[in-house]
Scaffold this motif. Structure first.
Motif, short mmCIF file in Angstrom:
data_model
loop_
_atom_site.label_atom_id
_atom_site.label_comp_id
_atom_site.label_asym_id
_atom_site.label_seq_id
_atom_site.Cartn_x
_atom_site.Cartn_y
_atom_site.Cartn_z
N ILE A 67 10.91 12.25 3.82
CA ILE A 67 11.79 12.74 4.78
C ILE A 67 12.16 14.27 4.71
CG2 ILE A 67 14.33 12.54 5.50
CD1 ILE A 67 14.08 9.49 4.82
N CYS A 68 11.96 14.84 5.54
CA CYS A 68 12.03 16.39 5.62
C CYS A 68 11.09 16.93 4.38
CB CYS A 68 13.43 16.50 5.22
SG CYS A 68 14.55 16.06 6.68
N HIS A 69 10.09 16.58 4.20
CA HIS A 69 9.27 17.21 3.15
C HIS A 69 9.55 16.84 1.72
CE1 HIS A 69 6.10 18.97 5.55
NE2 HIS A 69 6.88 20.26 5.56
N ARG A 70 10.51 15.87 1.69
CA ARG A 70 10.99 15.26 0.30
C ARG A 70 10.07 14.21 0.04
NH1 ARG A 70 12.54 19.99 -1.79
NH2 ARG A 70 14.43 21.04 -0.72
N PHE A 71 9.24 14.10 -0.94
CA PHE A 71 8.43 12.87 -1.14
C PHE A 71 8.97 12.00 -1.96
CE2 PHE A 71 5.64 16.07 0.97
CZ PHE A 71 4.80 15.23 1.88
N PHE A 72 8.79 10.60 -1.60
CA PHE A 72 9.25 9.51 -2.70
C PHE A 72 8.02 8.52 -2.90
CE2 PHE A 72 11.09 9.29 1.68
CZ PHE A 72 10.32 8.08 2.02
N ASP A 73 7.98 7.71 -3.92
CA ASP A 73 7.07 6.73 -4.12
C ASP A 73 7.69 5.35 -3.55
OD1 ASP A 73 9.25 5.49 -5.90
OD2 ASP A 73 8.29 6.43 -7.78
N GLY A 74 6.96 4.46 -3.93
CA GLY A 74 7.16 3.00 -3.45
C GLY A 74 8.66 2.47 -3.61
N ARG A 75 9.34 3.05 -4.67
CA ARG A 75 10.38 2.41 -4.90
C ARG A 75 11.64 3.26 -4.42
NH1 ARG A 75 9.51 2.44 -11.24
NH2 ARG A 75 9.10 4.43 -10.35
N GLY A 76 11.29 4.27 -3.87
CA GLY A 76 12.04 5.28 -3.02
C GLY A 76 12.51 6.40 -4.08
N GLU A 77 12.12 6.54 -5.13
CA GLU A 77 12.45 7.53 -6.14
C GLU A 77 11.47 8.81 -5.83
OE1 GLU A 77 14.56 7.44 -8.46
OE2 GLU A 77 14.71 5.13 -8.05
N LEU A 78 12.58 9.97 -5.95
CA LEU A 78 11.84 11.23 -5.73
C LEU A 78 10.73 11.52 -6.57
CD1 LEU A 78 12.19 13.91 -4.00
CD2 LEU A 78 13.40 14.69 -6.15
N VAL A 79 9.54 11.97 -5.89
CA VAL A 79 8.36 12.24 -6.54
C VAL A 79 8.59 13.78 -7.09
CG1 VAL A 79 5.79 12.81 -6.64
CG2 VAL A 79 6.61 10.67 -5.63
N GLU A 80 8.79 14.16 -8.32
CA GLU A 80 8.81 15.48 -8.77
C GLU A 80 7.55 16.05 -8.73
OE1 GLU A 80 11.47 16.87 -9.43
OE2 GLU A 80 12.94 15.03 -9.77
N SER A 81 7.53 17.18 -8.18
CA SER A 81 6.13 18.13 -7.80
C SER A 81 6.68 19.51 -7.61
CB SER A 81 5.48 17.60 -6.88
OG SER A 81 5.91 17.74 -5.60
N ALA A 82 5.59 20.38 -7.77
CA ALA A 82 5.77 21.80 -7.41
C ALA A 82 5.99 21.82 -6.05
CB ALA A 82 4.54 22.47 -7.80
N VAL A 83 5.80 20.81 -5.00
CA VAL A 83 5.81 21.01 -3.65
C VAL A 83 7.50 21.19 -3.36
CG1 VAL A 83 5.78 19.68 -1.61
CG2 VAL A 83 3.68 19.83 -2.92
N ASN A 84 8.39 20.40 -4.16
CA ASN A 84 9.70 20.35 -4.16
C ASN A 84 10.39 21.95 -3.99
OD1 ASN A 84 10.37 17.70 -3.44
ND2 ASN A 84 10.19 17.49 -5.56
N ASP A 85 9.89 22.59 -4.82
CA ASP A 85 10.13 23.92 -5.19
C ASP A 85 9.80 25.07 -3.99
OD1 ASP A 85 11.30 23.31 -7.48
OD2 ASP A 85 9.63 23.54 -8.63
N ARG A 86 8.99 24.51 -3.06
CA ARG A 86 8.50 25.27 -1.92
C ARG A 86 9.04 25.04 -0.79
NH1 ARG A 86 2.75 23.72 -3.20
NH2 ARG A 86 2.44 24.39 -1.23
N VAL A 87 9.91 23.97 -0.65
CA VAL A 87 10.24 23.49 0.68
C VAL A 87 11.43 24.33 1.18
CG1 VAL A 87 11.46 21.58 1.97
CG2 VAL A 87 9.46 21.05 0.46
N VAL A 88 11.43 24.71 2.38
CA VAL A 88 12.67 25.51 2.91
C VAL A 88 13.36 24.47 3.76
CG1 VAL A 88 13.50 27.33 4.37
CG2 VAL A 88 11.37 27.76 2.94
N GLY A 89 14.40 23.75 2.91
CA GLY A 89 15.19 22.72 3.69
C GLY A 89 16.40 22.10 2.96
#
Length: 341
Positions: free
Chosen positions: A257-279
């Protein structure tokens, strides 16, 4: 629909024969002849408060039995079950099947109707711009009679390919026109090449002002994406590079949702992508009081289910087939837990 003359089983308040006869008469006049209480009082030469008391006693005695007839195409029982199973505030099930395009169009119409009836004023609304379903919804919204939204704010950057960027801009613009809101755009790409570039951009006064509005949102309206980007996002130039997609896939990501990626349990997937999202930040998003997710179709089932499990949304608008899949999954999960216990 009110029915008269059929008593419910069980203890009933005692009524004399005359009182019973009068209560039945009043009930029939009110429910079958659709007379007003004042007219009933005048015709029977009794007071209007006595008419009200007789109607109440008739209901308590089982003389009046109220039933709700559910029309075809309305699935409130299914909506209630999903709300209970997933802890949601509200579910809207759109009675549609068929192709992905059929589902998208019907969800757009259902979302437009829902927003028209529930946006009643003093809202600051955040909207995800890269969603074909939300574009379909806004296209079907009718202008409100007054201002029902103070401001509509873009939740994630949207600068990209001109043709697709125009669609994203029109989404906010049309929503603002339909609700009387002031539109607030994010004049930046949704995903930058590095965390340092994102940090520098977010320090800009223009984007800092937008981020301040994110903290004041009362409602967000978002699509739910699968890991594979939609055609609209891919065309925009804001889709994840394949290397990032591969990294997220290995980390267990199933949707966003809004470039914030989550796994099958709905937990946020920590990755370098999060630090590059303008949102909007993930925690900030999940603190918004009303979080409306619009998504359907078999392709997005895993992502939708995960978004519910992770509390990313608390209002779901989806299609009938997906609603049934969500219920079936929850029932199977409960069965597994029962056997394990």
């Amino acid at each position: 629909m009110a029915e008269t003359g059929t008593a419910r089983p069980g203890p009933q308040p005692r009524m004399s024969g005359d009182a019973m006869r009068l209560a039945v008469k009043v009930a029939r006049m009110y429910h079958e002849r659709h007379m007003r209480q004042t007219d009933i009082a005048a015709e029977l030469h009794i007071s209007q408060p006595r008419v009200s008391r007789l109607l109440k006693r008739a209901e308590e005695a089982g003389i009046i039995v109220t039933t709700v007839a559910v029309p075809a195409g309305v699935h409130t029982d299914l909506e209630d079950e999903i709300e209970l199973l997933y802890g949601l505030d509200e579910v809207v099930v759109v009675d549609v099947g068929g192709s992905e395009q059929d589902v998208l169009a019907a969800l757009g119409a259902g979302t437009a109707a829902y927003l028209e009836s529930t946006l009643i004023g003093d809202d600051t609304v955040g909207v995800a711009s890269w969603s074909a379903t939300l574009i379909a919804a806004v296209d079907r919204m009718r202008p409100a009679r007054g201002t029902v939204v103070d401001a509509v704010v873009q939740l994630v950057g949207g600068v990209g390919a001109p043709r697709v960027q125009l669609q994203a801009t029109q989404l906010l613009g049309r929503f603002a026109a339909a609700t009387g809101a002031s539109p607030v755009f994010v004049s930046a790409p949704g995903l930058l090449g590095s965390a340092s570039a994102r940090q520098a951009l977010m320090a800009d006064p223009t984007l800092a002002d937008v981020a301040a509005l994110w903290a004041r949102l009362t409602t967000v309206i978002v699509g739910i994406g699968s890991l594979e980007p939609s055609a609209l996002l891919r065309e925009s130039g804001n889709a994840l590079p394949e290397a990032d997609q591969e990294t997220l896939l290995k980390a267990g990501a199933v949707g966003d949702i809004c470039h914030r990626f989550f796994d099958g349990r709905g937990e946020l997937v920590e990755s370098a992508v999060n630090d590059r999202v303008v949102g909007i930040e993930p925690d900030q998003l999940r603190r918004v009081p009303r979080r409306i997710g619009v998504a359907g179709g078999a392709r997005k089932h895993t992502a939708i289910r995960a978004a519910l499990l992770g509390g990313w949304i608390n209002v779901l608008i989806t299609d009938l087939d997906e609603a049934n899949r969500l219920v079936e999954y929850a029932r199977v999960a409960v069965g597994r837990d029962t056997q394990a216990g």
